[in-house]
Motif scaffolding. Sequence first.
Motif, short mmCIF file in Angstrom:
data_model
loop_
_atom_site.label_atom_id
_atom_site.label_comp_id
_atom_site.label_asym_id
_atom_site.label_seq_id
_atom_site.Cartn_x
_atom_site.Cartn_y
_atom_site.Cartn_z
N LYS A 41 1.05 -1.19 0.03
CA LYS A 41 -0.16 -0.05 -0.13
C LYS A 41 0.72 1.14 0.01
CE LYS A 41 -3.81 -0.12 2.18
NZ LYS A 41 -4.79 0.10 0.99
N ILE A 42 0.87 2.06 -0.85
CA ILE A 42 1.65 3.35 -1.14
C ILE A 42 0.80 4.36 -0.92
CG2 ILE A 42 3.03 4.32 -2.84
CD1 ILE A 42 3.19 1.61 -4.60
N VAL A 43 1.28 5.05 0.10
CA VAL A 43 0.56 6.32 0.66
C VAL A 43 1.33 7.62 0.27
CG1 VAL A 43 -0.33 7.41 2.54
CG2 VAL A 43 -0.38 4.96 2.44
N GLU A 44 0.80 8.38 -0.31
CA GLU A 44 1.37 9.70 -0.81
C GLU A 44 0.19 10.76 -0.74
OE1 GLU A 44 4.91 8.23 -4.12
OE2 GLU A 44 2.71 8.49 -4.70
N ARG A 45 0.60 12.03 -1.12
CA ARG A 45 -0.15 13.17 -0.87
C ARG A 45 -1.11 12.92 -1.89
NH1 ARG A 45 3.86 18.48 -0.83
NH2 ARG A 45 5.09 17.96 1.24
N LYS A 49 -2.29 3.98 -3.38
CA LYS A 49 -2.33 3.08 -4.44
C LYS A 49 -1.95 1.70 -3.98
CE LYS A 49 0.99 5.34 -6.38
NZ LYS A 49 2.16 5.73 -7.35
N ASP A 50 -2.75 0.80 -4.46
CA ASP A 50 -2.30 -0.81 -4.30
C ASP A 50 -1.48 -1.48 -5.02
OD1 ASP A 50 -3.61 -0.88 -1.66
OD2 ASP A 50 -5.41 -0.89 -2.60
N ARG A 51 -0.34 -2.09 -4.89
CA ARG A 51 0.30 -3.11 -5.97
C ARG A 51 0.32 -4.46 -5.31
NH1 ARG A 51 -0.12 0.95 -8.35
NH2 ARG A 51 1.23 2.42 -9.21
N ARG A 52 0.49 -5.24 -6.07
CA ARG A 52 0.97 -6.78 -5.84
C ARG A 52 1.82 -7.24 -6.46
NH1 ARG A 52 -4.75 -7.66 -5.28
NH2 ARG A 52 -4.89 -9.19 -6.90
N MET A 53 2.81 -7.79 -6.15
CA MET A 53 3.98 -8.11 -7.12
C MET A 53 4.43 -9.52 -6.60
SD MET A 53 7.15 -6.10 -6.01
CE MET A 53 7.78 -6.09 -4.54
N THR A 54 5.11 -10.34 -7.45
CA THR A 54 5.60 -11.59 -7.09
C THR A 54 7.29 -11.33 -6.94
OG1 THR A 54 5.70 -12.47 -9.58
CG2 THR A 54 4.04 -13.15 -8.00
N VAL A 55 7.97 -12.02 -6.22
CA VAL A 55 9.43 -12.07 -6.06
C VAL A 55 9.88 -13.53 -6.29
CG1 VAL A 55 11.48 -11.35 -5.03
CG2 VAL A 55 9.73 -9.84 -4.98
N ALA A 56 10.65 -13.74 -7.44
CA ALA A 56 11.25 -15.15 -7.45
C ALA A 56 12.87 -14.98 -7.24
CB ALA A 56 10.87 -15.67 -8.97
N GLY A 115 6.58 2.46 -8.83
CA GLY A 115 5.95 3.51 -8.23
C GLY A 115 5.94 3.41 -6.68
N SER A 116 6.63 2.38 -6.24
CA SER A 116 6.41 1.98 -4.52
C SER A 116 7.78 3.10 -3.94
CB SER A 116 6.67 0.79 -4.30
OG SER A 116 8.04 0.21 -4.55
N HIS A 117 7.80 2.88 -2.56
CA HIS A 117 8.91 3.51 -2.06
C HIS A 117 10.29 2.78 -1.99
CE1 HIS A 117 6.36 6.69 -1.06
NE2 HIS A 117 5.55 6.10 -0.27
N PHE A 118 10.04 1.29 -2.71
CA PHE A 118 11.29 0.60 -2.56
C PHE A 118 11.99 1.31 -3.78
CE2 PHE A 118 9.10 -2.93 -0.53
CZ PHE A 118 9.94 -3.05 0.48
N THR A 119 13.38 1.08 -3.71
CA THR A 119 14.25 1.47 -4.87
C THR A 119 15.00 0.30 -5.42
OG1 THR A 119 16.09 2.08 -3.57
CG2 THR A 119 14.50 3.77 -3.96
N VAL A 120 15.65 0.51 -6.34
CA VAL A 120 16.61 -0.39 -6.96
C VAL A 120 17.79 -1.01 -6.15
CG1 VAL A 120 18.26 -0.95 -8.65
CG2 VAL A 120 16.12 0.06 -9.36
#
Length: 203
Positions: A41-45, A49-56, A115-120
Amino acid sequence: TRCLSDWSSDVCSSDLSAVRILRESSLFGTDPRFELSISMKIVERGGEKDRRMTVAVEQTDAGSSMLARIIHPAFLSNMKYLRVQKTGSAVQQWLKTSRGVMRVTGSGAGERIFGSHFTVEDFGETTEAEFELSVEEIGSGVSVIAAVPRDRNRGYRRKLISADRSTGLITGVKYLDDNGKPVRTYMLEETQSIGGTIYPKRA
């Protein structure tokens, strides 16, 4: 450096121990092969926004790879992040967005993922090649590693990485500015056991 366990002082002050702790730690898990489903759940001004992802993730003697991709919302399903590292070679990273596929180098470490707060940088590894590493604190369970980027243009002065050596999970990351104030933080709040292995549940 503070030593809070039965570690000897020479190990406590050794940069090699920092490298070893980070090598044995992971944001998502340490099994040789696994796949996780992650809800964000990405909270901004402008709202939420909701995102679902998979990580393998796959980790072998020959090297490691990570593939993260969006599965919801459907119109973003082409967005992907791929990291590949062959043993003895440098890490290679690619990010696929609406702008196309881009190869990520050190200068793109601050690129936000999906578009999340995670970066590379969050999804990558903290290595001696790009950071000056030292042990900040060693406790009976959690160790704290200080990492100062060799590239001074990363938007922060240093980061503190907390790693639980019993589970191999990174439990927290604090990015600090020149005054020691947090720029952003990551904190693992809850874990789960699957097949005897500990994975993140909520962060």
